[in-house]
Design an enzyme around this catalytic site. Structure first.
Site, short mmCIF file in Angstrom:
data_model
loop_
_atom_site.label_atom_id
_atom_site.label_comp_id
_atom_site.label_asym_id
_atom_site.label_seq_id
_atom_site.Cartn_x
_atom_site.Cartn_y
_atom_site.Cartn_z
CB CYS A 182 -0.86 -0.11 1.16
SG CYS A 182 -1.75 1.57 1.43
CD GLU A 183 -0.31 5.18 -4.04
OE1 GLU A 183 -1.03 6.24 -4.09
OE2 GLU A 183 0.12 4.69 -4.88
CG HIS A 184 -2.41 5.46 1.33
ND1 HIS A 184 -3.80 4.93 0.88
CD2 HIS A 184 -2.51 6.23 0.33
CE1 HIS A 184 -4.27 5.33 -0.19
NE2 HIS A 184 -3.45 6.31 -0.72
CG HIS A 185 -0.77 3.09 6.05
ND1 HIS A 185 -1.90 2.98 5.36
CD2 HIS A 185 -0.69 4.42 6.95
CE1 HIS A 185 -2.79 4.13 6.05
NE2 HIS A 185 -2.09 4.53 6.97
CD GLN A 187 -8.41 -4.66 -3.45
OE1 GLN A 187 -7.80 -4.54 -2.33
NE2 GLN A 187 -9.60 -5.11 -3.79
CG HIS A 215 -5.91 -3.56 1.96
ND1 HIS A 215 -5.33 -2.83 0.94
CD2 HIS A 215 -6.91 -4.32 1.02
CE1 HIS A 215 -5.76 -2.85 -0.35
NE2 HIS A 215 -6.81 -3.66 -0.25
CB CYS A 268 -3.34 -0.11 6.12
SG CYS A 268 -4.40 -0.24 4.82
#
Length: 193
Positions: free
Chosen positions: A81-84, A122, A150, A152
């Site tokens: 995941c590019e966020h976390h 995703q 996920h 996260c």
């Protein structure tokens, strides 16, 4: 493996360990910077790689070939995941309606792997797989259904350990509600049902 700057990843990992209060000389984390650099080279090997290269020339169809749709179910993948920068793991189901050619079935998981091996979300992953298959095969239609867990969501924040996310991306003839529903029903049947 990706052409990542392992020395920078190792240095950043040492800084991260120090920032959380860890001792760099503790036996359990002594080699962690090197292990993280190796893992990141694997996790992100798709950065800069063109997924179209895996589709190749394909196998031409002739007038005697039949079949309106090709479906490959349960393609296992993992992405970050590019966020976390936490992993999400799941399966992709890919269906396409060929026009003039088909490809070897092993090529579709390669496309999924390359696109998943990048910092990702995703929703974009499904769209990129659909776009690659549509462009690379000049297919009449494409459907991509992804079901993933996920970390996260499962290991932090709301900690929904059993939750998964399902996304759908479609192109061409498989965007038609009736054809899409038929393909999704076939995907849902699973093996042996």
């Amino acid at each position: 493996m990706a052409d990542v700057d392992r020395e920078r990843i190792e240095a950043a990992t040492r800084e991260l360990l120090l920032a959380i209060g860890e001792r760099l000389d503790r036996p359990g984390v002594k080699n962690t910077p090197q292990r993280v650099a190796e893992a990141y080279a694997e996790f992100f090997h798709g950065v800069g790689e063109d997924p179209l290269q895996h589709l190749g020339e394909g196998i031409p169809l002739d007038e005697n070939d039949s079949g309106d749709i090709v479906i490959l179910r349960d393609i296992a993948f993992r992405s970050m995941c590019e966020h976390h920068l936490l992993p999400f793991i799941g399966v992709a189901h890919v269906a396409y309606a060929p026009r003039e050619r088909v490809i070897g079935l092993g090529r579709i998981p390669r496309v999924v792997d390359v696109l998943a091996a990048r910092p990702q979300v995703q929703e974009r992953l499904g769209e990129q797989i659909a776009e690659t298959i549509e462009t690379g095969l000049d297919s009449a239609g494409v459907l991509v259904v992804i079901d993933a867990s996920h970390t996260c969501m499962t290991a932090r924040g709301t900690r929904q350990a059993d939750s998964t996310t399902v996304t759908v991306a479609s192109r061409g003839s498989l965007s038609d509600p009736v054809q899409r529903a038929e393909a999704i029903a076939l995907i849902g049947k699973g093996s042996g049902e």
